[in-house]
Design an enzyme around this catalytic site. Structure first.
Site, PDB file in Angstrom:
ATOM      1  N   GLY A  56       0.823  -1.201   0.000  1.00 58.66           N
ATOM      2  CA  GLY A  56       0.000   0.000   0.000  1.00 58.66           C
ATOM      3  C   GLY A  56       0.860   1.256   0.000  1.00 58.66           C
ATOM      4  O   GLY A  56       0.614   2.178   0.772  1.00 58.66           O
ATOM      5  N   HIS A  57       1.876   1.272  -0.863  1.00 62.67           N
ATOM      6  CA  HIS A  57       2.759   2.434  -0.936  1.00 62.67           C
ATOM      7  C   HIS A  57       3.560   2.399  -2.238  1.00 62.67           C
ATOM      8  O   HIS A  57       3.516   1.432  -2.979  1.00 62.67           O
ATOM      9  CB  HIS A  57       3.723   2.458   0.257  1.00 62.67           C
ATOM     10  CG  HIS A  57       4.607   1.260   0.340  1.00 62.67           C
ATOM     11  ND1 HIS A  57       4.259   0.146   1.067  1.00 62.67           N
ATOM     12  CD2 HIS A  57       5.798   0.983  -0.221  1.00 62.67           C
ATOM     13  CE1 HIS A  57       5.219  -0.757   0.951  1.00 62.67           C
ATOM     14  NE2 HIS A  57       6.168  -0.282   0.174  1.00 62.67           N
ATOM     15  N   ARG A  58       4.272   3.484  -2.472  1.00 63.59           N
ATOM     16  CA  ARG A  58       5.285   3.558  -3.517  1.00 63.59           C
ATOM     17  C   ARG A  58       6.486   4.221  -2.880  1.00 63.59           C
ATOM     18  O   ARG A  58       6.493   4.470  -1.677  1.00 63.59           O
ATOM     19  CB  ARG A  58       4.789   4.297  -4.756  1.00 63.59           C
ATOM     20  CG  ARG A  58       4.346   5.727  -4.515  1.00 63.59           C
ATOM     21  CD  ARG A  58       3.716   6.299  -5.790  1.00 63.59           C
ATOM     22  NE  ARG A  58       3.063   7.553  -5.522  1.00 63.59           N
ATOM     23  CZ  ARG A  58       3.490   8.746  -5.938  1.00 63.59           C
ATOM     24  NH1 ARG A  58       4.614   8.836  -6.637  1.00 63.59           N
ATOM     25  NH2 ARG A  58       2.815   9.832  -5.659  1.00 63.59           N
ATOM     26  N   HIS A 103       1.897   0.013  -4.984  1.00 64.29           N
ATOM     27  CA  HIS A 103       1.605  -1.414  -5.064  1.00 64.29           C
ATOM     28  C   HIS A 103       1.080  -1.955  -3.736  1.00 64.29           C
ATOM     29  O   HIS A 103       1.336  -1.392  -2.680  1.00 64.29           O
ATOM     30  CB  HIS A 103       2.863  -2.193  -5.474  1.00 64.29           C
ATOM     31  CG  HIS A 103       3.985  -2.047  -4.497  1.00 64.29           C
ATOM     32  ND1 HIS A 103       4.801  -0.941  -4.455  1.00 64.29           N
ATOM     33  CD2 HIS A 103       4.420  -2.860  -3.507  1.00 64.29           C
ATOM     34  CE1 HIS A 103       5.682  -1.086  -3.488  1.00 64.29           C
ATOM     35  NE2 HIS A 103       5.478  -2.247  -2.893  1.00 64.29           N
ATOM     36  N   ILE A 138       5.768   6.614   0.148  1.00 70.61           N
ATOM     37  CA  ILE A 138       4.625   7.464  -0.193  1.00 70.61           C
ATOM     38  C   ILE A 138       3.396   6.572  -0.070  1.00 70.61           C
ATOM     39  O   ILE A 138       3.217   5.633  -0.854  1.00 70.61           O
ATOM     40  CB  ILE A 138       4.742   8.020  -1.623  1.00 70.61           C
ATOM     41  CG1 ILE A 138       6.045   8.803  -1.787  1.00 70.61           C
ATOM     42  CG2 ILE A 138       3.522   8.882  -1.962  1.00 70.61           C
ATOM     43  CD1 ILE A 138       6.381   9.149  -3.224  1.00 70.61           C
TER      44      ILE A 138
END
Length: 132
Positions: free
Chosen positions: A44-46, A91, A116
């Protein structure tokens, strides 16, 4: 955008040997693995900088990616598949099998400010699409 690469695997009567050599597009600074996952989503981030290579060395899972202009999902269901996740790929991982072990190779050491967590919005996807 994230992309799959096939890892070289040697197979004979004794079993399989998969090699990770000269195919990862970065120097590896960190390795971690995820296992024992229930029905939860992970990730749940990049990132600002980190490139990752994800390999489900046991079991299977799905990794969903969104780079701000396209979305895709990748099934990691054999240990010779390696998903390269670029920094811009927001992702998350889901649908882990009970026996899944997802190993991730990372280009950077852990740095909280590199993450992020805010996903791309529909509006950002639409704006990117309209530019094409």
């Amino acid at each position: 955008m994230a992309s799959l690469i096939n890892l070289k695997t040697f197979t004979d009567d004794r079993g399989n040997l998969t090699v990770i050599e000269r195919v990862i597009p970065f120097d590896i600074k960190r390795i971690f693995y995820i296992y024992g996952v229930d029905n939860s989503q992970r990730g749940g981030h990049r990132h600002h900088k980190t490139i990752q290579a994800a390999i489900c060395i046991r079991g299977h899972c799905i990794i969903h990616n969104n780079n701000g202009s396209a979305e895709s999902s990748f099934a990691l269901d054999t240990p010779d598949k390696c998903l390269i996740i670029e920094p811009e790929d927001w992702h998350y991982m889901h649908s882990f099998s009970e026996d899944a072990i997802l190993m991730v190779l990372a280009s950077e050491y852990f740095e909280p400010n590199d993450y992020i967590y805010v996903p791309y919005t529909f509006e950002s996807l639409l704006a990117a699409y309209e530019k094409v």
